[in-house]
Design a protein around this motif. Structure first.
Motif, mmCIF file in Angstrom:
data_model
loop_
_atom_site.group_PDB
_atom_site.id
_atom_site.type_symbol
_atom_site.label_atom_id
_atom_site.label_comp_id
_atom_site.label_asym_id
_atom_site.label_seq_id
_atom_site.Cartn_x
_atom_site.Cartn_y
_atom_site.Cartn_z
ATOM 1 N N ARG A 51 -7.112 1.368 9.305
ATOM 2 C CA ARG A 51 -6.129 0.272 9.154
ATOM 3 C C ARG A 51 -4.714 0.852 8.961
ATOM 4 N N ILE A 52 -4.630 1.877 8.107
ATOM 5 C CA ILE A 52 -3.322 2.506 7.850
ATOM 6 C C ILE A 52 -2.794 3.169 9.121
ATOM 7 N N LYS A 92 -12.627 2.964 7.194
ATOM 8 C CA LYS A 92 -12.020 1.710 7.689
ATOM 9 C C LYS A 92 -10.575 1.561 7.197
ATOM 10 N N GLU A 93 -10.374 1.951 5.945
ATOM 11 C CA GLU A 93 -9.038 1.847 5.345
ATOM 12 C C GLU A 93 -8.076 2.818 6.037
ATOM 13 N N CYS A 94 -8.583 4.033 6.329
ATOM 14 C CA CYS A 94 -7.756 5.022 7.046
ATOM 15 C C CYS A 94 -7.390 4.482 8.425
ATOM 16 N N LEU A 154 -9.974 7.621 0.680
ATOM 17 C CA LEU A 154 -10.164 6.274 1.233
ATOM 18 C C LEU A 154 -11.382 6.193 2.147
ATOM 19 N N GLU A 155 -11.910 4.967 2.289
ATOM 20 C CA GLU A 155 -12.975 4.703 3.256
ATOM 21 C C GLU A 155 -12.400 4.871 4.664
ATOM 22 N N ASP A 202 0.815 -1.200 0.000
ATOM 23 C CA ASP A 202 0.000 0.000 0.000
ATOM 24 C C ASP A 202 0.866 1.276 0.000
#
Ligand SMILES: [Fe+2]
Ligand SMILES: [Fe+2]
Length: 353
Positions: free
Chosen positions: A244-245, A240-242, A237-238, A176
């Protein structure tokens, strides 16, 4: 009736052509599935001539221009610094301590070189890609200058801290680009910039003091790429993705912090106060975190830092890193034991406190 030899001769050209055609088609089909299957990307095109577009000077684009303007000859600066100070004049004990810090930074430069080359190749935004391209030259120069410096210490190169090694391996293995931009360009580059600035100002060793301000200035540009380009990537980004990062970057940050805790004895051997470094790094990371705001869907900042200007900071620092001469007790002693046990479980040798 033509002989077999004559038929073979007549067919030689058509067979060669058929072979070439099949190879060409085979390669063409393969290329549609390869790593560069989307090349050339149409988004790198512009709607108006570059000269006109440049009138709206883009801050991100200036990183590339500034990098070209401020480029320096690493070999020449290194040679001149060694000549001026007659080499490194520290005791063996101090050179060994410095080797731990400088070799960690050197390996960090190598990782930054890999990541910037990847960003230069893969970022979609052309200005960000140009900034990353100039960074590739900077990181290559930082790596060879620090490698020369580590050699000049004339002590064995110490094994890399296991937390640092695991954190960087995890960062390098990630696919990513947004995570890489966050964890390398903002977190790691920001931390490195703090360490370089701290060592330069402490004047720990004269040859190093000639090199570090130049490296620190380059690192500030690299942080600039991260902090300018990251928000627009995160915004796409969604939540959830933020999240996770943010969580992955936080874990990498915790591993960097564990590395710095394990480096405390080396800072003290060099008569440096690691509390000053922690304050400096927290100030910089806190400022960067403020620019990024909160993780979407949470009330958590992207960086879990405490502002060094806040009243709670001193208490927090005393817990993590008591002043020199104060024996770690209670939670602090437990924290140090856990950090050391974890390091040994990952294969590290014990550090003498
Ligand atoms: Fe660097
Ligand atoms: Fe850098």
């Amino acid at each position: 009736m033509p002989s077999i030899k004559q038929v073979k001769k007549q067919l030689r050209v058509p067979v060669a052509v058929a072979g070439a055609v099949s190879r060409v088609f085979g390669l063409a089909v393969k290329s549609r599935f390869g790593k560069h299957r989307r090349w050339p990307e149409q988004q790198v095109l512009i709607d108006e001539p570059l000269a006109l577009a440049e009138e709206r000077t883009h801050r991100l684009r200036r990183i590339y221009t500034n990098a070209m303007r401020d480029s320096w000859d690493g070999h020449e600066v290194f040679r001149a610094a060694v000549h001026k100070h007659g080499g490194i004049q520290l005791s063996r004990e101090k050179r060994e301590a410095l080797a731990h810090l400088m070799s960690m930074l050197m390996w960090g430069e190598l990782a930054a070189w890999y990541v910037s080359a990847e960003l230069a190749e893969q970022l979609e935004d052309l200005d960000a890609r140009m900034a990353a391209s100039s960074q590739v030259f900077d990181e290559a120069r930082h790596f060879y200058v620090l490698r020369d410096y580590v050699a000049l210490l004339h002590v064995p190169v110490p094994p890399l801290d296991p937390y640092f090694q695991a954190a960087v391996r995890s960062l390098l293995s990630a696919e990513d680009l947004t995570l890489k931009l966050f964890a390398m360009q903002v977190l790691a580059e920001g931390t490195a910039q703090s360490i370089f600035g701290f060592l330069a100002e402490s004047n720990v060793e004269p040859v190093l003091s000639e090199l570090l301000p130049l490296i620190e200035k380059d690192e500030a540009r690299h942080v600039g790429l991260g902090i300018m380009h990251l928000p627009e990537r995160l915004a796409k980004l969604e939540a959830k993705e933020c999240q996770r990062i943010a969580a992955h970057t936080e874990t990498i940050g915790d591993m960097f912090a564990a590395t710095q805790v394990r480096m405390i004895p080396y800072y003290r051997t060099l008569d440096l106060d690691p509390r000053e470094l922690f304050r400096r790094a927290d100030r910089l990371l806190h400022g960067l975190g403020q620019k990024l705001g909160n993780v979407p869907g949470t009330d958590q900042a992207y960086f879990r830092t405490i502002d060094p200007a806040s009243p709670a900071y001193q208490q927090n620092l005393d817990f993590v890193l008591p002043p020199e001469g104060v024996t770690p007790r209670g939670g602090t002693a437990w924290l140090y034991r856990v950090v050391e046990l974890g390091a040994r479980a990952m294969g590290a040798r014990t550090i003498a406190a």
